[in-house]
Scaffold this motif. Structure first.
Motif, PDB file in Angstrom:
ATOM      1  N   ILE A 150      42.172  46.345  39.490  1.00 38.71           N
ATOM      2  CA  ILE A 150      42.052  45.178  40.670  1.00 38.71           C
ATOM      3  C   ILE A 150      42.646  44.009  39.970  1.00 38.71           C
ATOM      4  N   ILE A 151      43.880  43.569  40.155  1.00 41.52           N
ATOM      5  CA  ILE A 151      44.682  42.255  39.394  1.00 41.52           C
ATOM      6  C   ILE A 151      44.515  41.213  40.427  1.00 41.52           C
ATOM      7  N   GLY A 152      44.354  41.362  41.722  1.00 46.78           N
ATOM      8  CA  GLY A 152      44.220  40.028  42.713  1.00 46.78           C
ATOM      9  C   GLY A 152      43.471  40.228  43.841  1.00 46.78           C
ATOM     10  N   VAL A 153      42.910  39.297  44.263  1.00 47.49           N
ATOM     11  CA  VAL A 153      42.015  39.362  45.460  1.00 47.49           C
ATOM     12  C   VAL A 153      42.316  38.139  46.563  1.00 47.49           C
ATOM     13  N   ALA A 154      42.442  38.524  47.610  1.00 39.44           N
ATOM     14  CA  ALA A 154      42.926  37.505  48.592  1.00 39.44           C
ATOM     15  C   ALA A 154      41.826  37.633  50.021  1.00 39.44           C
ATOM     16  N   GLN A 155      41.212  36.544  50.759  1.00 34.47           N
ATOM     17  CA  GLN A 155      40.545  36.530  51.811  1.00 34.47           C
ATOM     18  C   GLN A 155      41.044  36.306  52.961  1.00 34.47           C
ATOM     19  N   GLY A 156      40.840  37.283  53.913  1.00 35.17           N
ATOM     20  CA  GLY A 156      41.335  37.238  55.049  1.00 35.17           C
ATOM     21  C   GLY A 156      42.734  37.962  55.177  1.00 35.17           C
ATOM     22  N   ASP A 157      43.527  37.747  56.352  1.00 40.97           N
ATOM     23  CA  ASP A 157      44.839  38.531  56.399  1.00 40.97           C
ATOM     24  C   ASP A 157      45.819  37.220  55.937  1.00 40.97           C
ATOM     25  N   ASP A 158      45.502  35.979  55.725  1.00 38.36           N
ATOM     26  CA  ASP A 158      46.476  35.020  55.607  1.00 38.36           C
ATOM     27  C   ASP A 158      46.002  34.252  54.035  1.00 38.36           C
ATOM     28  N   GLY A 159      44.863  34.594  53.582  1.00 37.41           N
ATOM     29  CA  GLY A 159      44.500  33.866  52.175  1.00 37.41           C
ATOM     30  C   GLY A 159      45.527  34.163  51.196  1.00 37.41           C
ATOM     31  N   GLU A 160      45.692  33.101  50.162  1.00 37.79           N
ATOM     32  CA  GLU A 160      46.309  33.493  49.057  1.00 37.79           C
ATOM     33  C   GLU A 160      45.787  34.384  48.214  1.00 37.79           C
ATOM     34  N   PHE A 161      46.552  35.244  47.471  1.00 42.31           N
ATOM     35  CA  PHE A 161      46.048  36.065  46.418  1.00 42.31           C
ATOM     36  C   PHE A 161      45.833  35.161  45.043  1.00 42.31           C
ATOM     37  N   VAL A 162      44.340  35.470  44.788  1.00 38.63           N
ATOM     38  CA  VAL A 162      44.017  34.797  43.283  1.00 38.63           C
ATOM     39  C   VAL A 162      44.001  35.826  42.431  1.00 38.63           C
ATOM     40  N   ASP A 163      44.849  35.652  41.207  1.00 41.04           N
ATOM     41  CA  ASP A 163      44.963  36.592  40.196  1.00 41.04           C
ATOM     42  C   ASP A 163      43.542  36.579  39.520  1.00 41.04           C
ATOM     43  N   VAL A 164      43.053  37.655  39.026  1.00 38.74           N
ATOM     44  CA  VAL A 164      41.887  37.831  38.581  1.00 38.74           C
ATOM     45  C   VAL A 164      41.926  38.645  37.131  1.00 38.74           C
ATOM     46  N   ILE A 165      43.044  38.570  36.713  1.00 40.28           N
ATOM     47  CA  ILE A 165      42.919  39.285  35.384  1.00 40.28           C
ATOM     48  C   ILE A 165      42.584  37.968  34.488  1.00 40.28           C
ATOM     49  N   GLY A 166      41.534  38.688  33.601  1.00 36.46           N
ATOM     50  CA  GLY A 166      40.812  37.737  32.478  1.00 36.46           C
ATOM     51  C   GLY A 166      39.803  37.261  33.029  1.00 36.46           C
ATOM     52  N   TRP A 167      39.417  37.660  34.519  1.00 31.47           N
ATOM     53  CA  TRP A 167      37.971  37.072  34.922  1.00 31.47           C
ATOM     54  C   TRP A 167      36.862  37.978  34.371  1.00 31.47           C
ATOM     55  N   ARG A 168      35.626  37.324  34.391  1.00 35.96           N
ATOM     56  CA  ARG A 168      34.480  38.149  34.103  1.00 35.96           C
ATOM     57  C   ARG A 168      33.977  39.134  35.473  1.00 35.96           C
ATOM     58  N   LEU A 169      33.486  40.097  35.029  1.00 32.15           N
ATOM     59  CA  LEU A 169      33.219  41.222  36.245  1.00 32.15           C
ATOM     60  C   LEU A 169      32.287  40.773  37.240  1.00 32.15           C
ATOM     61  N   ASP A 170      31.591  39.719  37.074  1.00 36.50           N
ATOM     62  CA  ASP A 170      30.779  39.188  38.003  1.00 36.50           C
ATOM     63  C   ASP A 170      31.356  38.116  38.940  1.00 36.50           C
ATOM     64  N   GLU A 171      32.312  37.746  38.481  1.00 33.58           N
ATOM     65  CA  GLU A 171      33.101  36.796  39.221  1.00 33.58           C
ATOM     66  C   GLU A 171      34.101  37.475  39.969  1.00 33.58           C
ATOM     67  N   VAL A 172      34.841  38.750  39.600  1.00 34.62           N
ATOM     68  CA  VAL A 172      35.524  39.428  40.504  1.00 34.62           C
ATOM     69  C   VAL A 172      34.634  40.053  41.668  1.00 34.62           C
ATOM     70  N   VAL A 173      33.617  40.502  41.335  1.00 34.30           N
ATOM     71  CA  VAL A 173      32.560  40.969  42.278  1.00 34.30           C
ATOM     72  C   VAL A 173      32.271  40.026  43.341  1.00 34.30           C
ATOM     73  N   GLN A 174      31.978  38.911  43.000  1.00 31.83           N
ATOM     74  CA  GLN A 174      31.695  37.788  44.020  1.00 31.83           C
ATOM     75  C   GLN A 174      32.836  37.575  44.757  1.00 31.83           C
ATOM     76  N   LYS A 175      34.169  37.724  44.529  1.00 32.47           N
ATOM     77  CA  LYS A 175      35.550  37.592  45.212  1.00 32.47           C
ATOM     78  C   LYS A 175      35.423  38.586  46.279  1.00 32.47           C
ATOM     79  N   ILE A 176      35.119  39.903  45.621  1.00 31.59           N
ATOM     80  CA  ILE A 176      35.431  41.223  46.602  1.00 31.59           C
ATOM     81  C   ILE A 176      34.409  41.256  47.595  1.00 31.59           C
ATOM     82  N   ARG A 177      32.977  40.961  47.146  1.00 34.15           N
ATOM     83  CA  ARG A 177      32.103  40.998  48.328  1.00 34.15           C
ATOM     84  C   ARG A 177      31.957  39.877  49.416  1.00 34.15           C
TER      85      ARG A 177
END
Length: 689
Positions: A287-314
């Motif tokens: 998983i290299i990018g996460v976006a909220q909703g249908d219109d949200g901008e993708f946030v590049d999560v390469i280099g992020w800590r695991l718990d930070e990525v989980v918070q974005k996805i949950r």
């Protein structure tokens, strides 16, 4: 055997954790300085910990191989691969310098000598930091997207670069390729450059924040994975993440995540959740990018800590999250796929077996055919141990479903195990027992070569004796392979679909602290392969999996999907056949007849013909690893690939629960199930007649 902690599903492989927050990284405009680079060396306990790991592997690992020069060479290559899988940081001269260690690591590990691991990591970090400075310079100027250039995404095919200038030219294409994905999404260069700069700032920050445990874990996994791909070392912090209360990950998309250096990887898919239902997110996808909703901008999560990525996805039930993913069979420089998921609360009911009657007409005869979908082999251990009368389990639920389908006049039954990655061994045995009399179901050979035969002991009762088919695909693994293999060996039913995954090994979790005197030091954990599964016929399910009696078109090549694609996977072999009495419900003549019928359908059924064409197109596309760096040509290339993959993805998705009003158009959406039902109808002829 009951002493083992059985792990029959997917496997977590981790190589290190970055100790920094995503917000800190993005917010920081100033790059760290060389003065803040901490020299990394082994901790005092690592030498004795290594000694314990080596002794555990030598004494108890199922694969009885010596830690010698040959294994040392494998560890050497594994470690280079884990640090630089795309040959984009190290030079050929780096490899040549460290060649002196290739055949000496077998002497180093028992002594607790970790020099090679820490020296190579130091060079990797040095090369990476220098490369990032070069990347910042590249981002100062927009590349020419009209040039006719191509980038080879499968760097494994190519030799190591010999000079820094050669690496520079490779990175020009890497950055252009990464920028291309933003360009195709309609981004302008200033935004593209800013996004990529922030990505590499996070990577740079991670390089400064890696600690001794990160390096030790990466190095130890290079050793453990030389024995087999499911034997892993977890550092104390990785062990903590492995043991974390999984209820946290069930609120959202239904996926367990882990971290491999700078990337977030899918470790497992929770049956019944949004990710499972999509059939588009699989184990080992990045998983290299996460976006909220249908219109949200993708946030590049390469280099992020695991718990930070989980918070974005949950997120709350009903909300939308979009993911950019690099499929497990693609290079990290490939264009990512985009996946839209609606978050949900994962409950046992959603991952439980489901059943329905599907009426179909073949040869002017209507058949009432049952389909029971089993997403995993589950067992509520807690309720069972408490003595709860109606505790949930796969076998209990399937019994109830068969009863209800029989009331509706079921003429034949399909057990759908597609995407079932395994689960409880006990449930695989008990579920098999619903369809056969008393007898052995699976053999387990332990590390001391003793063989335990595990039997169905329900008093000789056959709960369902009607026509039976089992539907599998490449992601049916472990316990699914035990069940489908037993049904096939007993000639009780016909196995249809794709060859299964081929995971026929058993792992146990061992706390290293149990074997050391240092009680006040937090130590890691070893997950080690201790046993192997064999069918009652004596054939292992390892590597080869279960071959269907009738193979449907499959987009998955053995060398890229499944256990056989892993270089250090344990081999297939055979042991003595155990005594069992086949039911002979399915004769060899019937299999030959069904194959002829299937081949006829392949020529005349439009849905099967379309599926075969899609499979052939996808296989051909996957063989092409060069991507265009010309914008217009890339647009056309990606359009063709996305349409083909989308068509096949839709076709291969198992349908949701049908109703009795199912029509041919609805059934056409799942050609695998449709064909399974048509062949089951043929099996049911005698019952109807």
């Amino acid at each position: 055997m009951n002493k083992l902690v059985l792990i029959l599903g997917s496997v977590l492989m981790t190589y290190g954790f970055s100790e920094f927050t995503a917000e800190e990284s993005v917010a920081s405009s100033a790059n760290p300085t060389a003065d803040s680079l901490v020299y990394l060396e082994p901790k005092p306990e690592h030498a004795s910990e290594t000694f314990v790991i080596v002794n555990l592997l030598n004494r108890y690992h199922y694969r009885k191989i010596d830690l010698d020069d040959s294994l040392s060479s494998v560890v050497f290559d594994n470690y280079f691969e884990s640090l630089d899988p795309n040959k984009s940081y190290f030079l050929k001269s780096d490899r040549e310098y460290f060649e002196k260690y290739r055949y000496t690591l077998d002497e180093h590990f028992p002594e607790g000598n970790l020099d090679f691991g820490y020296q190579l990591f130091s060079v990797y970090r040095e090369r990476s930091l220098a490369r990032i400075e070069n990347i910042y310079n590249l981002l100062e100027k927009e590349p020419d997207f009209n040039q006719d250039q191509y980038f080879e995404t499968d760097r494994d095919k190519l030799p190591w670069a010999e000079t820094h200038a050669e690496l520079d030219s490779i990175w020009v294409k890497i950055i252009k390729n990464q920028a291309m994905s933003y360009k195709l999404a309609g981004k302008e260069w200033p935004d593209i450059a800013d996004a990529l700069k922030k990505r590499y700032q996070r990577v740079e920050k991670a390089l400064y924040q890696y600690n001794s445990e990160d390096v030790y874990q990466a190095y130890m996994n290079a050793l453990t994975s030389a024995y087999d791909p499911h034997t892993n070392y977890f550092s104390p912090i990785a062990k903590e993440n492995f043991q974390i209360d999984m209820s946290l990950s069930l609120e959202g998309i239904g996926a367990q995540l882990t971290q491999q250096l700078d990337y977030t990887k899918v470790a497992d898919i929770i049956p019944g959740g949004p990710a499972y239902k999509s059939k588009q997110l699989q184990k080992d996808d990045k998983i290299i990018g996460v976006a909220q909703g249908d219109d949200g901008e993708f946030v590049d999560v390469i280099g992020w800590r695991l718990d930070e990525v989980v918070q974005k996805i949950r997120g709350p039930k009903g909300s939308i999250v979009r993911l950019q993913i690099i499929k497990h069979n693609k290079d990290i420089n490939s264009l990512p796929d985009t996946l839209r998921l609606v978050r949900d609360k994962i409950k046992l009911e959603k991952s439980a077996a489901k059943g329905e009657i599907i009426p179909i007409t073949e040869g002017n005869q209507q058949y009432q055919l049952g389909v029971i979908t089993v997403p995993s082999f589950y067992l509520n251990f807690e309720d069972m141990n408490k003595g709860v009368k109606d505790y949930r389990s796969t076998t209990r639920d399937v019994r109830k479903l068969i009863d209800s389908l029989n009331v509706k006049g079921m003429d034949g039954l399909v057990i759908d195990l597609r995407y079932n990655g395994g689960g409880s061994l006990q449930e695989a045995i008990e579920l098999t027992g619903l369809f056969i009399p008393d007898g052995p179901v699976v053999q387990v050979r332990n590390t001391d070569n003793s063989v335990e035969v595990m039997k169905d002991t329900d008093g000789g009762k056959v709960f369902y004796d009607g026509p039976l088919a089992v539907l599998t695909n490449r992601y049916s693994a472990s316990a699914s392979e035990i069940f489908s293999g037993a049904i096939q060996d007993y000639k009780r039913g016909v196995v249809l679909g794709e060859n299964t995954f081929g995971k026929g090994t058993v792992q146990n979790l061992i706390d290293i602290g149990r074997y050391m005197q240092q009680k006040d030091v937090d130590l890691g954990q070893l997950k080690m392969t201790l046993a192997k599964f064999y069918r009652v016929s004596g054939s292992s399910t390892q590597l080869m999996g279960v071959s269907p009696d009738i193979a449907f078109p499959s987009p998955y090549e053995d060398e890229n999907f499944g256990e056989s694609g892993r270089p250090t996977a344990l081999p297939w072999d055979e042991i003595r056949t155990t005594k069992y009495d086949p039911t002979n419900t399915i004769s060899d003549q019937m299999i030959v007849h069904l194959r002829k019928l299937y081949n006829k359908h392949l020529q005349t059924d439009e849905d099967l013909a379309d599926l075969q064409k899609d499979v052939e197109r996808v296989r051909k596309l996957r063989e092409e690893t060069k991507v265009s760096l010309n914008l217009e040509e890339r647009k056309a290339q990606e359009q063709q690939e996305s349409e083909t993959e989308a068509d096949l993805s839709t076709t291969l998705q198992p349908s949701e629960v049908f109703t009795d009003e199912v029509n041919s158009e609805k059934l056409s959406e799942d050609p695998y199930l449709k064909e399974a039902l048509r062949l089951l109808a043929e099996l049911s002829k005698n019952k109807i007649g």
